[in-house]
Design an enzyme around this catalytic site. Structure first.
Site, short mmCIF file in Angstrom:
data_model
loop_
_atom_site.label_atom_id
_atom_site.label_comp_id
_atom_site.label_asym_id
_atom_site.label_seq_id
_atom_site.Cartn_x
_atom_site.Cartn_y
_atom_site.Cartn_z
N GLU A 91 24.43 -25.42 8.36
CA GLU A 91 24.58 -24.32 7.40
C GLU A 91 23.36 -23.41 7.41
O GLU A 91 22.69 -23.21 6.38
CB GLU A 91 24.91 -24.86 6.00
CG GLU A 91 26.24 -25.60 5.99
CD GLU A 91 26.83 -25.91 4.62
OE1 GLU A 91 26.16 -25.75 3.60
OE2 GLU A 91 28.02 -26.32 4.60
N GLU A 101 32.42 -30.21 8.64
CA GLU A 101 32.49 -30.58 7.22
C GLU A 101 33.80 -30.03 6.66
O GLU A 101 34.04 -28.83 6.71
CB GLU A 101 31.29 -30.03 6.43
CG GLU A 101 30.01 -30.76 6.72
CD GLU A 101 28.84 -30.34 5.83
OE1 GLU A 101 29.05 -29.98 4.66
OE2 GLU A 101 27.70 -30.38 6.34
#
Ligand code: AHR
Length: 512
Positions: A194, A316
């Protein structure tokens, strides 16, 4: 009397229409692509009780049976769903993790603060060797997330050498001194996590350059070519994928990640177990968007990589609710109901159907965190409805994907609607066909007609996961409240399968 007759006609009309709308065509002779078992991967972070307590209880634990500190019950459960790979050490934690803190004698490992997840003490007793031991016990491939946010190129390059280099070098010498003579040959490497958020709040143009630098020094060692996965977009951030594909040279990139959580509202996620019909519907709206995201990110990747060399890695995904009352809010511990089974069934169908581009994925997270497949409470352990879906879908691992065309009736709530039915199919080497079907409609049974074209079939069997309430879940007192049973609602005649799918159910059919 007249009103009653009219109502009955109206009801029959509705049922007929709903029935007519649910058709699935399975093209049994058009299978080309393999569904990689790595689509069924998992994710473990130093977060709450995922690692400590969930997987690892320490070498001196007497109360909980373990092998070198790793829980036997959890390992056994995950082996049954044939866990193909495990991502570690994060998540957000990965970009604060300095791997050299987690090697060598435990007494000498530094104690740090886990600043992302509750400011708890991290004593580094679970590090590289313990993670590799866990993967070996599970029979899973490691997927290591390297620290880009607060680390250095040298640190990551050293980690690759420590894990993979067989010859004489400072890193292989260090590994041997720490008791592991042979390299582990770790293939899957995440280059940060991220990067647009907890991994450094970078712009993608900047991250793409950073990525190029890191990837350059993550070098191939004898026999192991690192499969480098760029930190990818969140949900519908198509610009992120566009820039990664445009700016990273093909020889430096093997995978591009994507994260998407099925969350109702980040400021008001709602209870994991006490949810309304509308909350359920909204969760499913979020979950079903995975189809759109996969299609649109794929279209961008196709522009730059028409041969589909680079994998889309959804590392994810899953449902995210409020943490369970009475637990630490930073530990993300949530229960898991039939709603989660619906997320899992539909999402995995999407991944199966797009297996030409989606070649790896990781459900967040494996034990005790978010949409976990295993929950533990000291010496107790249970498996969740999501676990059962993953177990039922093991038949798709490394099987040939069979294209399906689905025509679904609607699941309507208020003024909104969603397709009620989701499906995917695959064929094993011996010709056995498996079809996984999900009916997300919380109230209505769906009649589905499946036309299996290009196969002569004589035998059908199946299993179903459902319950009498959508909110049902397994508890430590009743760990088997929700589990799959044999399915009797399907019939086969002349390669046409007729299925009666109860509300909120996942069914896997086996056809021979
Ligand atoms: O899975 C929990 C967190 O969600 C991860 O650490 C992070 O990558 C994501 O935002």
């Amino acid at each position: 009397m007249m009103r009653i007759i009219l109502s009955i006609f109206f009801l029959l009309f509705i049922i007929t229409v709903a029935t007519a709308q649910n058709t699935v065509v399975v093209n049994a002779n058009q299978g080309k692509e393999t569904i990689s078992r790595h689509i069924y991967g998992h994710f473990s972070e130093h977060l709450g009780a995922c690692i400590y307590g969930g997987f690892y209880v320490g070498d001196s634990s007497q109360a909980i049976p373990n092998t070198r500190g790793i829980r036997k019950d959890v390992v056994d459960a995950l082996k049954k769903i044939r866990i193909p790979n495990l991502r570690w050490p994060g998540g957000c934690f990965a970009d604060t993790y300095h791997w050299k803190d987690g090697i060598g004698p435990k007494a000498r490992r530094p104690t740090i603060v886990n600043s992302w997840w509750g400011g708890v003490t991290e004593n580094n007793s679970f590090g590289t060797h313990e993670f590799m031991d866990l993967c070996e016990q599970l029979g899973a491939e490691p997927y290591v997330s390297a620290n880009v946010g607060s680390g250095t190129v040298q640190e990551v390059s050293d980690w690759v050498q420590y894990m993979n280099f067989d010859g004489v070098s400072p890193m292989s010498k260090l590994r041997k001194e720490n008791g592991h003579e042979k390299p582990w040959s770790v293939k899957f490497w995440g280059v940060g996590n991220e990067a647009w958020g907890c991994g450094g709040n970078m712009r993608v143009e900047y991250y793409a350059d950073i990525y190029r630098k890191y990837a350059t020094f993550m070098t191939e060692t004898k026999g192991t070519k690192p499969f480098r996965i760029a930190s990818g977009a969140s949900s519908d951030d198509y610009h992120w994928t566009e820039v990664l594909m445009r700016d990273i040279p093909a020889n430096l990139l093997e995978g591009v990640a994507l994260h998407h959580y099925s969350v109702i509202d980040w400021n008001k996620k709602g209870s994991a177990t006490a949810f309304s019909e509308l909350e359920y519907f909204t969760t499913m709206q979020r979950a079903l968007r995975m189809e759109e995201f996969v299609q649109k990110h794929t279209a961008i990747m196709d522009k730059y990589d028409p041969k589909k060399r680079v994998a889309l890695v959804v590392d994810e995904w899953g449902g995210w609710y409020d943490t369970e009352p009475g637990t630490n809010g930073a530990f993300l511990f949530q229960q898991n109901t039939l709603r989660d089974a619906m997320i899992a069934g539909t999402t995995l169908n999407t991944f199966n159907n797009h297996c030409d581009r989606v070649r790896m994925a990781n459900l967040a997270q494996v034990v005790n965190v978010l949409q976990a497949v295993v929950l533990t409470d000291k010496e107790k352990m249970l498996v969740t409805p999501t676990y059962h879906v993953l177990e039922m879908y093991t038949v798709h691992h490394d099987a040939i994907m069979l294209p399906v065309q689905v025509q679904s009736g609607d699941y309507v709530v208020g003024n909104d609607k969603l397709p009620a039915i989701s499906a995917s199919a695959s064929k094993q080497k011996d010709g056995t066909i498996h079809i996984s079907l999900v009916n997300i409609n919380s109230k209505m049974t769906q009649e589905v007609k499946i036309d299996v074209q290009g196969a002569k079939l004589t035998n059908i069997s199946g299993r179903i996961l459902t319950s009498d309430k959508l909110q049902n879940h397994n508890t430590f007192d009743k760990p088997d409240a929700v589990k799959p049973v044999s399915f009797k609602g399907a019939s086969l005649k002349d390669s046409i399968v007729k299925v009666t799918l109860p509300p909120f159910s996942v069914v896997v059919l086996e056809l021979r």
